[in-house]
Design an enzyme around this catalytic site. Sequence first.
Site, short mmCIF file in Angstrom:
data_model
loop_
_atom_site.label_atom_id
_atom_site.label_comp_id
_atom_site.label_asym_id
_atom_site.label_seq_id
_atom_site.Cartn_x
_atom_site.Cartn_y
_atom_site.Cartn_z
N GLU A 1 0.70 -1.26 -0.03
CA GLU A 1 -0.16 -0.15 -0.18
C GLU A 1 0.85 1.20 -0.04
O GLU A 1 0.88 2.01 0.97
CB GLU A 1 -0.79 -0.06 1.23
CG GLU A 1 -2.04 -1.04 1.04
CD GLU A 1 -3.09 -0.94 2.28
OE1 GLU A 1 -2.70 -0.42 3.32
OE2 GLU A 1 -4.05 -1.57 2.03
N GLU B 1 -5.35 -7.98 -1.25
CA GLU B 1 -5.98 -8.04 0.12
C GLU B 1 -7.61 -7.68 -0.25
O GLU B 1 -7.91 -6.83 -0.98
CB GLU B 1 -5.60 -6.97 1.06
CG GLU B 1 -4.46 -7.32 1.71
CD GLU B 1 -3.70 -6.08 2.45
OE1 GLU B 1 -4.64 -5.44 3.15
OE2 GLU B 1 -2.86 -5.83 2.45
C1 BG6 Z 1 -4.53 -2.86 4.84
C2 BG6 Z 1 -3.06 -3.36 5.24
O1 BG6 Z 1 -4.50 -1.31 5.07
O2 BG6 Z 1 -5.56 -3.31 5.29
C3 BG6 Z 1 -3.04 -4.70 6.29
O3 BG6 Z 1 -1.99 -3.64 4.21
C4 BG6 Z 1 -4.27 -4.31 7.11
O4 BG6 Z 1 -1.81 -4.73 7.04
C5 BG6 Z 1 -5.68 -4.35 6.28
O5 BG6 Z 1 -4.26 -5.24 8.12
C6 BG6 Z 1 -6.79 -4.33 6.94
O6 BG6 Z 1 -6.84 -3.04 7.75
P1 BG6 Z 1 -7.16 -3.22 9.42
O7 BG6 Z 1 -6.72 -1.98 10.00
O8 BG6 Z 1 -8.48 -3.78 9.70
O9 BG6 Z 1 -6.17 -4.28 9.87
#
Ligand code: BG6
Length: 472
Positions: A179, A370
């Site tokens: 990211e 993701e």
């Molecule tokens: C993304 C990241 O921002 O979202 C991850 O690459 C992160 O590291 C994921 O865990 C989900 O966000 P969060 O804040 O719910 O963990």
Amino acid sequence: MGLPDHFMWGGASAANQCEGGISEGGRGLANVDVCPAGPDRRDVITGHKKMLRMDQEHRYPAAEGVDFYHRFREDIRLMGEMGFQVYRMSIAWTRIFPNGEEETPNEEGLLFYENVFKECRKYHIRPLVTISHFDCPVHLIEKYGGWRDRRMIGCYLRLCRVLFERYGDYVTHWLTFNEINMILHAPFMGAGLCFEEGENEEQVKYQAAHHELVASALAVKLAHEINPNNQVGCMFAAGSAYPYSCRPEDVWEALLTDQENYFFVDVQARGYYPSYAVKRLQRKGVCPVMAEGDEELLRAYPVDFISFSYYNSRCIAAAEQETAEGNLFKSAKNPYLTFSEWGWPIDPLGLRITLNEVYDRYQKPLFIVENGLGALDRPDENGCVEDDYRIDYLREHIRAMKAAVEEDGVDLMGYTSWAPVDLISAGTGEMKKRYGFVYVDKNEDGTGTGNRTRKKSFYWYQKVIETNGEVL
Ligand code: BG6
């Protein structure tokens, strides 16, 4: 019709959110280790509160993670059982170079990841490795101020060289920075930046971004030189910006938000600073200092593919509106969407829109690395988690993804959901915000056995993979 046979299914995690074991195996201290849970976290991850050591008053969830460092065999076996073809994971920089600039890498750290890769191989799981997932040695922050200093490029490339040379037999797919656009919203996590009173934060962020962009191009060069089969991707936090209304002012603001995020990919995939960015940076007086030859490097070494996270779309209004949470930053509340327990919009069609937008813009293969739902899971008296809400979320997003591939012709390499086994949240540091197909018995205060249990979604995803997305 249907997804191509070579489509890769799997899951994604990050070292600092799952490994723990931060003082084992000769590992050094990293920025992510010193991000506390609780109310100070926000100020620390945004670079507004400098905390480069752990203290007694805070809890530091990365210290234990979910103990992947000791339990990786069990976790990878569970991934194998679900039929994973790919596991996106990251390397903790300080396991390999504890302070970031030693002459020789730490063999114990190298062996750890070698064992992880060997375990993946047992189940025919291909690793997709993020070289830096919100990760920076604290020593480099103290000495150089993180990525604001150009010397970080050399330190990062030293890491890349070791990884490419050592793991050539196991890994051919790499991502340079997780990211990368989050440097604008969580600059301490993204680039080890802590701001001094009165300094121009925007200037520092874009200077650090420039160094990461050059480092990313040089990593592509090095990866290809070392092994022509290496494929290197960029990674950004995606989610199209919708105008709050058809008022041209709203449409314009939404376009600006998109450009702010696409800027990074424009450089990494097209190979040059887009004209809108040049103009804006000039106008604000925050143009990064470039070294001779940087522009040529960026042009010569664009990424092979583009990966992104997608959790939600954003909604942008010119005038003030009620806001909604989202992946690391807020935007206007979209009245047509529902929201997760953490207030993030849920927008499966937004994934199809984003896939189309990104593919139209770059015409390079894409990878969704993701996507998932952070939710409270409540095991029943037998310890089972019936997470139909997670299945619903993933089902609708996978449907939208399939439509983008099958009906719109988007070239998509694969899908890795966040995250196969519950882990620590990056944004809040919470344990109770869970994403996994596998439940980890661990409470917010760190108590619990750490035992792993398959959730209902585990069996559902297993079927999805087995049928290449036909049975949802
Ligand atoms: C993304 C990241 O921002 O979202 C991850 O690459 C992160 O590291 C994921 O865990 C989900 O966000 P969060 O804040 O719910 O963990």
